[in-house]
Design a protein around this motif. Sequence first.
Motif, short mmCIF file in Angstrom:
data_model
loop_
_atom_site.label_atom_id
_atom_site.label_comp_id
_atom_site.label_asym_id
_atom_site.label_seq_id
_atom_site.Cartn_x
_atom_site.Cartn_y
_atom_site.Cartn_z
N LEU A 290 5.50 -4.29 7.74
CA LEU A 290 5.20 -4.48 6.27
C LEU A 290 5.43 -2.92 5.79
CD1 LEU A 290 2.23 -6.62 6.21
CD2 LEU A 290 4.68 -7.25 5.95
N SER A 291 5.82 -2.82 4.51
CA SER A 291 6.02 -1.61 3.82
C SER A 291 4.55 -0.76 3.43
CB SER A 291 6.84 -1.54 2.57
OG SER A 291 6.25 -2.33 1.74
N LYS A 292 4.59 0.44 3.70
CA LYS A 292 3.35 1.19 3.27
C LYS A 292 2.68 0.85 1.94
CE LYS A 292 1.25 5.81 3.87
NZ LYS A 292 1.59 7.12 3.94
N ILE B 291 1.05 -2.35 2.11
CA ILE B 291 -0.20 -2.31 2.90
C ILE B 291 -1.36 -1.42 2.03
CG2 ILE B 291 -1.30 -1.28 5.08
CD1 ILE B 291 1.56 -1.46 6.02
N GLN B 292 -0.87 -0.44 1.60
CA GLN B 292 -1.92 0.31 0.58
C GLN B 292 -2.48 -0.37 -0.61
OE1 GLN B 292 -2.56 3.71 1.44
NE2 GLN B 292 -4.19 3.58 -0.38
N GLU B 293 -1.57 -1.11 -0.97
CA GLU B 293 -2.08 -2.13 -2.33
C GLU B 293 -3.22 -2.89 -1.70
OE1 GLU B 293 0.89 -4.19 -4.27
OE2 GLU B 293 -0.34 -5.21 -5.73
N ALA B 294 -2.87 -3.37 -0.56
CA ALA B 294 -3.95 -4.66 0.09
C ALA B 294 -5.18 -3.86 0.17
CB ALA B 294 -3.32 -5.17 1.12
N VAL B 295 -5.06 -2.56 0.88
CA VAL B 295 -6.27 -1.89 1.29
C VAL B 295 -7.06 -1.58 0.05
CG1 VAL B 295 -7.20 0.08 2.21
CG2 VAL B 295 -5.33 -0.95 3.36
N GLU B 296 -6.45 -1.08 -0.97
CA GLU B 296 -7.28 -0.59 -2.12
C GLU B 296 -7.82 -1.83 -3.10
OE1 GLU B 296 -4.73 3.38 -2.35
OE2 GLU B 296 -4.29 1.82 -3.74
N SER C 89 -8.61 2.67 4.87
CA SER C 89 -7.34 3.18 4.90
C SER C 89 -6.87 3.54 5.95
CB SER C 89 -6.84 4.00 3.67
OG SER C 89 -7.82 5.23 3.84
N LYS C 90 -7.79 4.00 6.90
CA LYS C 90 -7.60 4.44 8.42
C LYS C 90 -6.79 3.54 9.17
CE LYS C 90 -11.26 7.65 8.45
NZ LYS C 90 -12.75 8.06 9.27
N ASN C 91 -6.95 2.05 8.64
CA ASN C 91 -6.33 1.11 9.48
C ASN C 91 -4.74 0.91 9.03
OD1 ASN C 91 -8.44 0.13 11.03
ND2 ASN C 91 -9.36 -0.99 9.26
N ILE C 92 -4.08 1.65 8.02
CA ILE C 92 -2.92 1.62 7.66
C ILE C 92 -1.86 2.18 8.76
CG2 ILE C 92 -1.39 2.28 6.12
CD1 ILE C 92 -3.60 2.25 3.69
N ALA C 93 -0.86 1.45 9.14
CA ALA C 93 -0.14 2.07 10.01
C ALA C 93 0.95 3.32 9.27
CB ALA C 93 0.83 0.87 10.40
N THR C 94 0.84 4.20 9.72
CA THR C 94 1.66 5.42 9.26
C THR C 94 2.85 5.49 9.93
OG1 THR C 94 0.47 6.86 10.58
CG2 THR C 94 -0.53 6.65 8.47
N ARG C 95 4.05 5.03 9.22
CA ARG C 95 5.12 4.99 10.11
C ARG C 95 6.23 5.85 9.37
NH1 ARG C 95 3.33 0.14 9.98
NH2 ARG C 95 4.79 -0.54 8.44
#
Length: 482
Positions: free
Chosen positions: A459-461, A464-469, A476-482
């Motif tokens: 999934l695009s960052k 993911i960021q939108e879902a976290v927030e 946000s530490k669980n977001i994959a940083t790719r």
Amino acid sequence: MASSTSSLPSQAPDVSLPSLEALVSHLLAAKRSLSSVDHVYRANDIVTATRQSLESTTVEVARTKFLQNESFSQIEILEMVQNHSKSVAQECVAEFQSVIKGLDTAESRLRRTLNQLRSTMVEVKLRPEGEERRSLIDFVDETGVQALLGMIKESIDATGEARKEYENSNAAMEREVSSIKSLLGKDRGLASIQVPILPIPIALHHMEEHAKEMADNLESLVNHFDLCVTAIKHMEGGNAAAQRIAADMPEGVDLGLNMVHADKSAESISEEEKRDMLQVLERDSNEVEDVVSEIRDRRSNMEARFERIGEYNEHLADESARTIEAVKLLEKLASRLPSYTTQSHLFLFRWDEEKTKIEQRMEDLEDLRDFYEGFIRAYDNLIVEVSRRKSVEVKVAKVLQDAVDKLNKLCDEEVANREAFKHEQGDFLPIDIWPGLMKAPTRFSIYPVNGSAESVPDLSKPVIQEAVEKFGGKSSKNIATR
């Protein structure tokens, strides 16, 4: 060992005395024993080297310990700065989470929730291939409000970006301090080293004592050799044998052998004196091997002690090098410290600004209904979970690649080392001396146990960021940083 013909009283006339052949055998054995002079020279070299090594070690230990103490003092100051930064971050995170919780409550109202459902598209990668794109509203048959949530998202994104920059700054400083502490080593500092040698005065005393005893023993062997030469000279036909045997002595042995070439009549002795001399010689000959063995043992003991000193010096050199490297890193960190402290103030300013915006807009979300809120939260958490699983997948792949790279590097280094060994020693070693001499190092590969690796949607960052927030997202530490 006795060194004169008067060591023992005269024996009865019927006691058999050694023949010329036996005396020649004793002389040859005495000559061989004089090769122990090499051990004595080596002992003197070890004493000298030990004294120099231990004296320099004293200076190096003091210098390294001083640098370590000073470095730890600086680290204590840096850790105080670190703890303050962490405290600021923890307070802001707690406040941020409280604001998000209030946002979750406001978003529970129906109208705004429906707008959010309509604008939230289900990720294509989560749905069967070929299916028409669908939004969350397709699953609840309701509408929602998107504009207000977009404005809230902007503030949360801005806050998340500020927080990320601040956490990266704190993490960078923590890594630098950790690297310095790792070099110094709390549990491996000089204060905790198990010194593998005796204190300097005792170590030197033992070395010098061994060297003196070895020199005394060598002197006894020389005296015994002289006695053998004298005894053979006073035997019929023995003078020529004595000259022939003493013609080629071990290097470094100074016997003053002019006596070997002198005529035996110059030092004529009585039969009783001759008998006493031969009896002393016979008794001493039985002790030659023991004396030589003692010299060898003392040298072995000195070599072992000297080896332990060398190991300690190597350990100390490593410790000193790590300490110097730590001091250099401390100097670099000191030059960057102002930027780390400034980042704290900048984050607090930006957070206060965005928090005000979020709180103002949260008041407009009071009419959202709880029923749809739970659905949105579940979907957001699904995105975060997929991101978390993808992050784990990426980390696993990286760990595997790192492992393969390290294995390959080790193997390449081993190939180079083996080639270097063959280049240096190959001309002297027969190939069949060891079956593994010419073998190449083993290479390894890594494969999944079950035959195939799990593939998680990438999934695009922004998604993911939108879902976290949103309401139900995790840290946000669980977001994959790719």
